[in-house]
Design an enzyme around this catalytic site. Structure first.
Site, PDB file in Angstrom:
ATOM      1  N   LYS A   1      -1.565  -1.536 -10.022  1.00  0.00           N
ATOM      2  CA  LYS A   1      -1.597  -0.408  -9.250  1.00  0.00           C
ATOM      3  C   LYS A   1      -3.078   0.258  -9.169  1.00  0.00           C
ATOM      4  O   LYS A   1      -3.465   0.794 -10.238  1.00  0.00           O
ATOM      5  CB  LYS A   1      -0.644   0.807  -9.228  1.00  0.00           C
ATOM      6  CG  LYS A   1      -0.812   1.829  -8.243  1.00  0.00           C
ATOM      7  CD  LYS A   1       0.427   2.785  -7.971  1.00  0.00           C
ATOM      8  CE  LYS A   1       1.425   2.264  -6.996  1.00  0.00           C
ATOM      9  NZ  LYS A   1       2.381   2.912  -6.520  1.00  0.00           N
TER      10      LYS A   1
ATOM     11  N   ASP B   1       9.264  11.449  -4.956  1.00  0.00           N
ATOM     12  CA  ASP B   1       8.737  10.494  -3.992  1.00  0.00           C
ATOM     13  C   ASP B   1       9.569   9.436  -3.811  1.00  0.00           C
ATOM     14  O   ASP B   1       9.322   8.130  -3.543  1.00  0.00           O
ATOM     15  CB  ASP B   1       7.170  10.297  -3.863  1.00  0.00           C
ATOM     16  CG  ASP B   1       6.857   9.366  -2.467  1.00  0.00           C
ATOM     17  OD1 ASP B   1       7.430   9.555  -1.471  1.00  0.00           O
ATOM     18  OD2 ASP B   1       5.937   8.759  -2.386  1.00  0.00           O
TER      19      ASP B   1
ATOM     20  N   GLN C   1       1.018  -1.216  -0.104  1.00  0.00           N
ATOM     21  CA  GLN C   1       0.071   0.057   0.040  1.00  0.00           C
ATOM     22  C   GLN C   1       0.820   1.061  -0.005  1.00  0.00           C
ATOM     23  O   GLN C   1       1.598   1.277   0.915  1.00  0.00           O
ATOM     24  CB  GLN C   1      -0.859   0.132   1.348  1.00  0.00           C
ATOM     25  CG  GLN C   1      -1.646   1.055   1.637  1.00  0.00           C
ATOM     26  CD  GLN C   1      -2.990   1.129   1.000  1.00  0.00           C
ATOM     27  OE1 GLN C   1      -3.640   0.085   0.673  1.00  0.00           O
ATOM     28  NE2 GLN C   1      -3.339   2.076   0.176  1.00  0.00           N
ATOM     29  N   GLY C   2       0.672   2.007  -1.183  1.00  0.00           N
ATOM     30  CA  GLY C   2       1.537   3.227  -0.899  1.00  0.00           C
ATOM     31  C   GLY C   2       0.724   4.524  -0.872  1.00  0.00           C
ATOM     32  O   GLY C   2      -0.644   4.522  -0.768  1.00  0.00           O
ATOM     33  N   GLY C   3       1.302   5.681  -1.091  1.00  0.00           N
ATOM     34  CA  GLY C   3       0.672   7.030  -0.954  1.00  0.00           C
ATOM     35  C   GLY C   3      -0.434   6.904  -2.165  1.00  0.00           C
ATOM     36  O   GLY C   3      -1.408   7.598  -1.987  1.00  0.00           O
TER      37      GLY C   3
ATOM     38  N   GLY D   1      -2.129   4.481  -3.758  1.00  0.00           N
ATOM     39  CA  GLY D   1      -3.008   3.270  -3.952  1.00  0.00           C
ATOM     40  C   GLY D   1      -2.317   2.105  -3.449  1.00  0.00           C
ATOM     41  O   GLY D   1      -1.252   2.107  -3.150  1.00  0.00           O
TER      42      GLY D   1
END
Ligand SMILES: *[C@@H]1O[C@H](CO)[C@@H](O)[C@H](O)[C@H]1NC(C)=O
Ligand SMILES: *[C@@H]1O[C@H](CO)[C@@H](O)[C@H](O)[C@H]1NC(C)=O
Ligand SMILES: *[C@@H]1O[C@H](CO)[C@@H](O)[C@H](O)[C@H]1NC(C)=O
Ligand SMILES: *[C@@H]1O[C@H](CO)[C@@H](O)[C@H](O)[C@H]1NC(C)=O
Ligand SMILES: *[C@@H]1O[C@H](CO)[C@@H](O)[C@H](O)[C@H]1NC(C)=O
Ligand SMILES: *[C@@H]1O[C@H](CO)[C@@H](O)[C@H](O)[C@H]1NC(C)=O
Ligand SMILES: *[C@@H]1O[C@H](CO)[C@@H](O)[C@H](O)[C@H]1NC(C)=O
Length: 654
Positions: free
Chosen positions: A367, A464, A347-349, A351
């Site tokens: 994703k 990021d 899980q990332g920023g 999605g």
């Protein structure tokens, strides 16, 4: 009075002196004046009007890669060669004067001119544009029926243009709406594409036309490979036009009309029923049968076949290009086993990421983008198509995407060794890394970043960068992922100051975290942090847990100053590494995290420094300490919305 105004508008239009729309694709680096590209472009644009001749269509290219330019000009099918030549000449001048992008298109009423550094001839990309004039059109009185009649006319014209060879991909016609009102329509495709692609393009354009203008008195939708237009006055030359008869209006009596309506409804219901039955049957069949069944596999593979074009339908259905596959939601769902938790990779920023397996056995990472508030779908599509063109050994390959309503997906190649953080922060897995592998990873990240910053046509600032976004393939080759996400998510991507800070604490440069200022130098900062993390095996964002120093950067700086840099190196690496090489890397890492962006090297500097053992390195100054652990954000400096948009994607280890 009304007719007077209409005729003024009409006359203004016919004069065709102003472009309807100019699109200088944003996001590509501008070409520089007097460059080879610029010279090729001038040459190419100069040759268009002379070569367009009687046919009204011309495509060509000038120069050699990487400065090759492709160009195309098209005149409306109902104008003579003199007027065509004049229009193309003017359009060529105009686009040269007004665009500096390496990819642009201009539409006039009577012609359009397009150029690009990319080969686009005989490919279809549908992304419609609506000239402002659409907004000024009046509403019609009986919109429902108007829309029906208009659709009938435009569908007939589309079929004619796409599939009747002598029409040369142009058709115009009229249909009687009422005794007083006649609707005039016109459709055209560029002649480099096939009839089927033309039909698909027109279909998409008519979808957009319906959305913007089906209850208005006129409307225009322009796209790169086709245009559609209608109005209540005759805006084209008579010779090419013909009368289309709407079936229901021909019947003299109301009885006949009703009769026909009933017939049409019955027929539609029947067709719908048959189709529904068919779908249900298919569905049951698919469910009932084994996953590996040959037929369903074939069906899915067909959906995934990659024709040499990009076609994007109104609802984002099947759409493909050589570089990029647009997958249907059904395919993605099937591949990821309905986004099952067991397939969730992380899980990332932006999605959640799921592992998927395509029917042909290829593994993918999907994703599922989380944010619902997007920039327009149009921009999303453009961005994806552009980003798909960024290809480099050290970037994760974007294979495709999916769009369905609010849901948006990006499909990447699957990386069997997952992300770098899983290796460097896990004592067990870390033992699999030796210094040579680490060095290879560092070089890989550096090459990928160099490409993003300086070598690609797009100027991409990652914003990021962190070990979670560095993926490793089965040979432990590092590949940067999530590049271009900032472009997709942030509306003001072309300015260097943003209120929406996207990034992760511990990796953000101070000027970006505090002031929202970003540049390639903020990526360099993150790169420096990663470098120090790889060497030390310690996490920057979790560093406060140790008692060594306040932040990882402070810890590195203290040891560096005391000449004890080997103490900084992870004991697991120390055994077999060359101390001079590690020390060099640490030096570069410290240079990258300098407080003042001016003091940080660029990515090409970094490549030179990493690559040469003899080159002497500058002594780092005191780095920016404060960012490593916690940032004091003055709330008055940030709007509430910007605070909400800070994404703390991975402060905790997964
Ligand atoms: C481009 O070249 C022309 C003539 O060769 C020269 O006059 C002009 O100053 C140059 N422009 C730039 C930006 O170098
Ligand atoms: C037509 O195109 C060719 C090559 O693209 C160019 O050399 C020629 O000058 C053009 N003709 C005219 C009349 O512009
Ligand atoms: C232009 O189109 C023709 C077909 O109409 C094609 O044969 C030719 O190769 C194209 N030119 C370029 C430069 O792509
Ligand atoms: C055709 O139509 C255009 C615009 O509607 C006009 O400018 C032109 O003079 C007409 N006639 C010919 C022969 O092209
Ligand atoms: C094209 O039309 C314009 C005006 O409509 C006329 O002046 C011109 O002579 C025509 N050219 C040709 C080649 O027919
Ligand atoms: C046309 O109708 C829409 C709503 O359907 C309305 O928002 C718009 O203001 C109307 N435009 C004119 C010119 O009346
Ligand atoms: C379009 O309408 C014309 C006139 O009604 C008719 O002759 C023609 O066959 C129609 N074309 C298509 C493709 O439906």
């Amino acid at each position: 009075m009304f007719f007077f105004i209409i005729s003024i508008l009409f006359l203004h239009h016919v004069s065709g002196s102003d472009p309807l729309f100019t699109w200088c694709s944003p996001g590509f680096q501008d070409y520089s004046l007097n460059s080879t590209f610029h010279n090729n472009l001038e040459l190419l644009l100069g040759s268009l009007s002379g070569n367009i001749s009687a046919s009204g269509f011309y495509n060509t290219s000038t120069g050699e890669d990487p400065d090759k330019v492709y160009g195309l000009a098209l005149c409306r099918g109902d104008i003579n060669s003199t007027i065509c030549k004049d229009c193309v000449e003017k359009a060529s001048q105009d686009i040269l004067n007004n665009c500096k992008s390496q990819d642009a298109i201009i539409w006039y009423d009577l012609c359009q001119v397009r150029y690009s550094f990319q080969m686009f001839i005989s490919m279809m990309v549908y992304t419609g544009k609506y000239p402002d004039e659409n907004n000024q059109a009046k509403n019609v009185s009986d919109p429902a029926r108007f829309s029906q009649v208009l659709t009938y006319l435009m569908n007939n014209l589309s079929n004619e243009a796409a599939f009747v060879p002598i029409k040369n991909m142009f058709a115009s016609g009229e249909i009687e709406f009422s005794q007083k009102i006649t609707i005039y329509g016109l459709v055209q495709c560029t002649r480099d594409i096939s009839g089927t692609l033309c039909y698909n393009c027109l279909n998409s354009a008519l979808g957009d036309l319906g959305a913007c203008c089906s209850s208005r008195e006129s409307g225009t939708v322009l796209s790169r490979t086709c245009n559609v237009r209608f109005g209540l006055s005759q805006f084209f030359n008579t010779s090419s036009q013909y009368l289309v008869v709407y079936p229901t209006s021909k019947g003299a009596g109301g009885k006949l009309k009703t009769w026909m309506l009933v017939l049409i409804i019955c027929a539609s219901v029947f067709v719908l029923a048959v189709l529904t039955g068919f779908c249900i049957a298919c569905f049951h069949k698919k469910q009932g049968e084994d996953r590996d069944d040959e037929k369903s596999e074939k069906m899915l593979l067909q959906q995934l076949a990659t024709p040499k074009s990009v076609t994007i339908t109104q609802d984002g259905e099947l759409i493909s290009s050589e570089e990029l596959v647009f997958m249907s939601f059904a395919t993605i769902k099937f591949a990821t086993d309905d986004f099952s938790d067991s397939n969730k990779l992380g899980q990332g920023g932006f999605g959640s990421v799921y592992k998927g397996v395509l029917p042909d056995g290829n593994e993918i990472a999907v994703k599922r983008l989380s944010r619902k508030s997007w920039q327009g779908t149009e921009e999303f599509k453009n961005e994806i198509i552009m980003i798909a063109k960024l290809q480099h050994k050290n970037l994760v390959k974007l294979l495709g995407c999916g769009l369905e309503g609010e849901e948006k997906f990006l499909i990447y190649e699957y990386m069997s060794n997952q992300s770098l953080d899983k290796f460097i922060f896990d004592s067990e897995k870390r033992s699999q890394l030796d210094w040579n592998t680490c060095y290879g990873i560092i070089m890989g990240i550096a090459r990928g970043l160099l490409y993003l910053h300086e070598e690609s046509r797009l100027r991409v600032i990652h914003r990021d960068l962190k070990p979670n976004n560095i993926l490793l393939d089965h040979d432990m080759v590092a590949k940067i992922s999530d590049f271009g996400m900032a472009r997709i998510f942030c509306e003001n991507q072309n300015t260097a100051n943003t209120k929406r800070v996207v990034g992760t604490y511990g990796y953000m440069a101070p000027e970006y975290a505090m002031g929202g200022l970003f540049s390639v130098k903020s990526d360099i900062f993150s790169f420096g942090v990663i470098l120090l993390e790889i060497i030390s095996g310690k996490r920057s964002s979790g560093f406060y847990a140790t008692k060594l120093a306040s932040t990882l950067l402070a810890y590195a700086w203290n040891l560096w100053n005391e000449g004890k840099e080997m103490e900084f190196v992870d004991p697991l690496l120390k055994a077999e590494c060359l101390s001079s090489e590690v020390s060099r890397c640490m030096n570069i890492g410290l240079l990258c995290v300098q407080e003042d962006p001016e003091d940080r090297p660029t990515m090409s500097d970094v490549m030179v420094l990493l690559g040469s053992e003899s080159m002497s390195l500058a002594q780092p100054k005191k780095p920016a300490f404060s960012v490593g652990r916690s940032i004091k954000v003055d709330p008055s400096l940030m709007t509430t919305s910007s605070v909400n948009h800070i994404m703390l994607s991975t402060v905790q280890p997964r």
